[in-house]
Write a protein that holds these residues in place. Structure first.
Motif, PDB file in Angstrom:
ATOM      1  N   ASP A   1     -16.665  22.632  28.028  1.00  0.00           N
ATOM      2  CA  ASP A   1     -16.742  21.310  27.396  1.00  0.00           C
ATOM      3  C   ASP A   1     -15.894  21.237  26.126  1.00  0.00           C
ATOM      4  O   ASP A   1     -15.761  20.170  25.527  1.00  0.00           O
ATOM      5  CB  ASP A   1     -18.192  20.960  27.047  1.00  0.00           C
ATOM      6  N   THR A   2     -15.337  22.364  25.709  1.00  0.00           N
ATOM      7  CA  THR A   2     -14.480  22.373  24.534  1.00  0.00           C
ATOM      8  C   THR A   2     -13.266  21.484  24.764  1.00  0.00           C
ATOM      9  O   THR A   2     -12.530  21.655  25.727  1.00  0.00           O
ATOM     10  CB  THR A   2     -14.024  23.808  24.228  1.00  0.00           C
ATOM     11  N   ALA A   3     -13.077  20.509  23.876  1.00  0.00           N
ATOM     12  CA  ALA A   3     -11.997  19.533  24.041  1.00  0.00           C
ATOM     13  C   ALA A   3     -11.997  18.592  22.847  1.00  0.00           C
ATOM     14  O   ALA A   3     -12.907  18.610  22.017  1.00  0.00           O
ATOM     15  CB  ALA A   3     -12.191  18.727  25.322  1.00  0.00           C
ATOM     16  N   MET A   4     -10.961  17.756  22.800  1.00  0.00           N
ATOM     17  CA  MET A   4     -10.951  16.622  21.882  1.00  0.00           C
ATOM     18  C   MET A   4     -11.592  15.459  22.618  1.00  0.00           C
ATOM     19  O   MET A   4     -11.208  15.153  23.752  1.00  0.00           O
ATOM     20  CB  MET A   4      -9.521  16.282  21.469  1.00  0.00           C
ATOM     21  N   TYR A   5     -12.544  14.825  21.974  1.00  0.00           N
ATOM     22  CA  TYR A   5     -13.275  13.728  22.590  1.00  0.00           C
ATOM     23  C   TYR A   5     -12.858  12.409  21.962  1.00  0.00           C
ATOM     24  O   TYR A   5     -12.785  12.287  20.725  1.00  0.00           O
ATOM     25  CB  TYR A   5     -14.778  13.938  22.433  1.00  0.00           C
ATOM     26  N   TYR A   6     -12.610  11.431  22.817  1.00  0.00           N
ATOM     27  CA  TYR A   6     -12.131  10.123  22.377  1.00  0.00           C
ATOM     28  C   TYR A   6     -13.043   9.017  22.870  1.00  0.00           C
ATOM     29  O   TYR A   6     -13.545   9.074  24.004  1.00  0.00           O
ATOM     30  CB  TYR A   6     -10.741   9.845  22.942  1.00  0.00           C
ATOM     31  N   CYS A   7     -13.233   8.004  22.044  1.00  0.00           N
ATOM     32  CA  CYS A   7     -13.828   6.784  22.555  1.00  0.00           C
ATOM     33  C   CYS A   7     -12.712   5.767  22.759  1.00  0.00           C
ATOM     34  O   CYS A   7     -11.649   5.850  22.127  1.00  0.00           O
ATOM     35  CB  CYS A   7     -14.920   6.243  21.648  1.00  0.00           C
ATOM     36  N   ALA A   8     -12.945   4.843  23.658  1.00  0.00           N
ATOM     37  CA  ALA A   8     -11.940   3.865  24.014  1.00  0.00           C
ATOM     38  C   ALA A   8     -12.606   2.550  24.393  1.00  0.00           C
ATOM     39  O   ALA A   8     -13.776   2.531  24.781  1.00  0.00           O
ATOM     40  CB  ALA A   8     -11.080   4.380  25.171  1.00  0.00           C
ATOM     41  N   ALA A   9     -11.818   1.496  24.309  1.00  0.00           N
ATOM     42  CA  ALA A   9     -12.327   0.157  24.610  1.00  0.00           C
ATOM     43  C   ALA A   9     -11.417  -0.517  25.623  1.00  0.00           C
ATOM     44  O   ALA A   9     -10.181  -0.390  25.552  1.00  0.00           O
ATOM     45  CB  ALA A   9     -12.396  -0.672  23.329  1.00  0.00           C
ATOM     46  N   ARG A  10     -12.053  -1.208  26.537  1.00  0.00           N
ATOM     47  CA  ARG A  10     -11.309  -1.901  27.596  1.00  0.00           C
ATOM     48  C   ARG A  10     -11.754  -3.343  27.629  1.00  0.00           C
ATOM     49  O   ARG A  10     -12.939  -3.634  27.520  1.00  0.00           O
ATOM     50  CB  ARG A  10     -11.563  -1.205  28.936  1.00  0.00           C
ATOM     51  N   LEU A  11     -10.794  -4.233  27.822  1.00  0.00           N
ATOM     52  CA  LEU A  11     -11.094  -5.656  27.700  1.00  0.00           C
ATOM     53  C   LEU A  11     -11.792  -6.234  28.919  1.00  0.00           C
ATOM     54  O   LEU A  11     -12.527  -7.210  28.799  1.00  0.00           O
ATOM     55  CB  LEU A  11      -9.806  -6.430  27.414  1.00  0.00           C
TER      56      LEU A  11
ATOM     57  N   GLN B   1      -9.079   8.184  17.256  1.00  0.00           N
ATOM     58  CA  GLN B   1      -8.255   9.355  16.942  1.00  0.00           C
ATOM     59  C   GLN B   1      -8.836  10.647  17.505  1.00  0.00           C
ATOM     60  O   GLN B   1      -8.145  11.659  17.571  1.00  0.00           O
ATOM     61  CB  GLN B   1      -8.081   9.486  15.426  1.00  0.00           C
ATOM     62  N   GLY B   2     -10.073  10.608  17.889  1.00  0.00           N
ATOM     63  CA  GLY B   2     -10.685  11.775  18.510  1.00  0.00           C
ATOM     64  C   GLY B   2     -11.498  12.618  17.551  1.00  0.00           C
ATOM     65  O   GLY B   2     -11.296  12.597  16.337  1.00  0.00           O
ATOM     66  N   THR B   3     -12.435  13.357  18.118  1.00  0.00           N
ATOM     67  CA  THR B   3     -13.229  14.324  17.359  1.00  0.00           C
ATOM     68  C   THR B   3     -13.321  15.600  18.196  1.00  0.00           C
ATOM     69  O   THR B   3     -13.551  15.541  19.403  1.00  0.00           O
ATOM     70  CB  THR B   3     -14.620  13.761  17.017  1.00  0.00           C
TER      71      THR B   3
ATOM     72  N   TRP C   1     -16.030   6.997  26.969  1.00  0.00           N
ATOM     73  CA  TRP C   1     -15.758   8.288  26.345  1.00  0.00           C
ATOM     74  C   TRP C   1     -14.855   9.105  27.270  1.00  0.00           C
ATOM     75  O   TRP C   1     -15.092   9.155  28.480  1.00  0.00           O
ATOM     76  CB  TRP C   1     -17.038   9.066  26.087  1.00  0.00           C
ATOM     77  N   PHE C   2     -13.891   9.756  26.676  1.00  0.00           N
ATOM     78  CA  PHE C   2     -12.944  10.593  27.403  1.00  0.00           C
ATOM     79  C   PHE C   2     -12.768  11.901  26.639  1.00  0.00           C
ATOM     80  O   PHE C   2     -13.141  12.001  25.468  1.00  0.00           O
ATOM     81  CB  PHE C   2     -11.585   9.887  27.526  1.00  0.00           C
ATOM     82  N   ARG C   3     -12.180  12.888  27.289  1.00  0.00           N
ATOM     83  CA  ARG C   3     -11.863  14.128  26.588  1.00  0.00           C
ATOM     84  C   ARG C   3     -10.556  14.698  27.123  1.00  0.00           C
ATOM     85  O   ARG C   3     -10.133  14.386  28.245  1.00  0.00           O
ATOM     86  CB  ARG C   3     -12.982  15.158  26.722  1.00  0.00           C
ATOM     87  N   GLN C   4      -9.950  15.524  26.296  1.00  0.00           N
ATOM     88  CA  GLN C   4      -8.679  16.131  26.703  1.00  0.00           C
ATOM     89  C   GLN C   4      -8.528  17.502  26.071  1.00  0.00           C
ATOM     90  O   GLN C   4      -8.795  17.688  24.877  1.00  0.00           O
ATOM     91  CB  GLN C   4      -7.501  15.236  26.302  1.00  0.00           C
ATOM     92  N   VAL C   5      -8.107  18.424  26.893  1.00  0.00           N
ATOM     93  CA  VAL C   5      -7.755  19.772  26.456  1.00  0.00           C
ATOM     94  C   VAL C   5      -6.237  19.830  26.406  1.00  0.00           C
ATOM     95  O   VAL C   5      -5.580  19.315  27.318  1.00  0.00           O
ATOM     96  CB  VAL C   5      -8.312  20.822  27.429  1.00  0.00           C
ATOM     97  N   PRO C   6      -5.667  20.431  25.377  1.00  0.00           N
ATOM     98  CA  PRO C   6      -4.202  20.512  25.308  1.00  0.00           C
ATOM     99  C   PRO C   6      -3.601  21.076  26.587  1.00  0.00           C
ATOM    100  O   PRO C   6      -4.079  22.098  27.109  1.00  0.00           O
ATOM    101  CB  PRO C   6      -3.960  21.457  24.120  1.00  0.00           C
ATOM    102  N   GLY C   7      -2.585  20.391  27.101  1.00  0.00           N
ATOM    103  CA  GLY C   7      -1.928  20.831  28.312  1.00  0.00           C
ATOM    104  C   GLY C   7      -2.578  20.344  29.585  1.00  0.00           C
ATOM    105  O   GLY C   7      -2.077  20.612  30.677  1.00  0.00           O
ATOM    106  N   GLN C   8      -3.691  19.640  29.460  1.00  0.00           N
ATOM    107  CA  GLN C   8      -4.384  19.124  30.633  1.00  0.00           C
ATOM    108  C   GLN C   8      -4.475  17.601  30.552  1.00  0.00           C
ATOM    109  O   GLN C   8      -4.294  17.008  29.500  1.00  0.00           O
ATOM    110  CB  GLN C   8      -5.790  19.721  30.734  1.00  0.00           C
ATOM    111  N   GLU C   9      -4.750  16.995  31.693  1.00  0.00           N
ATOM    112  CA  GLU C   9      -4.892  15.547  31.719  1.00  0.00           C
ATOM    113  C   GLU C   9      -6.198  15.123  31.047  1.00  0.00           C
ATOM    114  O   GLU C   9      -7.184  15.848  31.049  1.00  0.00           O
ATOM    115  CB  GLU C   9      -4.883  15.049  33.168  1.00  0.00           C
ATOM    116  N   ARG C  10      -6.156  13.930  30.492  1.00  0.00           N
ATOM    117  CA  ARG C  10      -7.359  13.362  29.910  1.00  0.00           C
ATOM    118  C   ARG C  10      -8.325  13.003  31.033  1.00  0.00           C
ATOM    119  O   ARG C  10      -7.896  12.517  32.074  1.00  0.00           O
ATOM    120  CB  ARG C  10      -6.996  12.130  29.090  1.00  0.00           C
ATOM    121  N   GLU C  11      -9.600  13.242  30.832  1.00  0.00           N
ATOM    122  CA  GLU C  11     -10.580  12.929  31.868  1.00  0.00           C
ATOM    123  C   GLU C  11     -11.669  12.004  31.334  1.00  0.00           C
ATOM    124  O   GLU C  11     -12.111  12.124  30.190  1.00  0.00           O
ATOM    125  CB  GLU C  11     -11.196  14.201  32.463  1.00  0.00           C
TER     126      GLU C  11
END
Length: 118
Positions: free
Chosen positions: A85-95, A110-112, A32-42
């Motif tokens: 904690d306000t942000a777009m939250y993404y799930c991701a998969a790594r091989l 696509q994020g929530t 799980w990751f999140r990103q605020v506009p204008g900031q790096e994804r964390e």
């Protein structure tokens, strides 16, 4: 691999949300990751196929990652939510391997949106 997040929304400070990520299949590592506009994804949390977990230190135990292998669903339980904690939250998969470096993940949803208000 296709990923679809859900469960975001608006909540007040101190509240909880549980995010879900429906996956067409699980890979070795899911995160799980999140990103605020204008900031790096964390990176927030990751879980391996064997169930080992990794968390960002700044979460201080407020978030918990889990998965339902039978249903190919990844979860992020978020408690004691803060305005920051306000942000777009993404799930991701790594091989292969498992950590919180977003550049190593191969597939993204696509994020929530999560909005925490005071």
């Amino acid at each position: 691999v296709q990923l679809a997040e859900s469960g975001g929304g608006s909540v007040e400070v101190g509240g909880s949300l549980r995010l879900s990520c429906a996956a067409s299949k699980f890979t070795y590592c899911m995160g799980w990751f999140r990103q605020v506009p204008g900031q790096e994804r964390e990176g927030l949390a990751a879980i391996s196929s064997g169930g080992s977990t990794w968390y960002a230190d700044f979460l201080r135990g407020r978030f918990t990652i889990s998965k339902d292998n039978a249903g190919n669903t990844l979860y992020l339980q978020m408690n004691s939510l803060k305005v920051e904690d306000t942000a777009m939250y993404y799930c991701a998969a790594r091989l292969n391997r498992c950590d919180l470096r977003d550049e190593k993940y191969n597939y993204w949803g696509q994020g929530t949106q999560v909005t925490v208000s005071s």
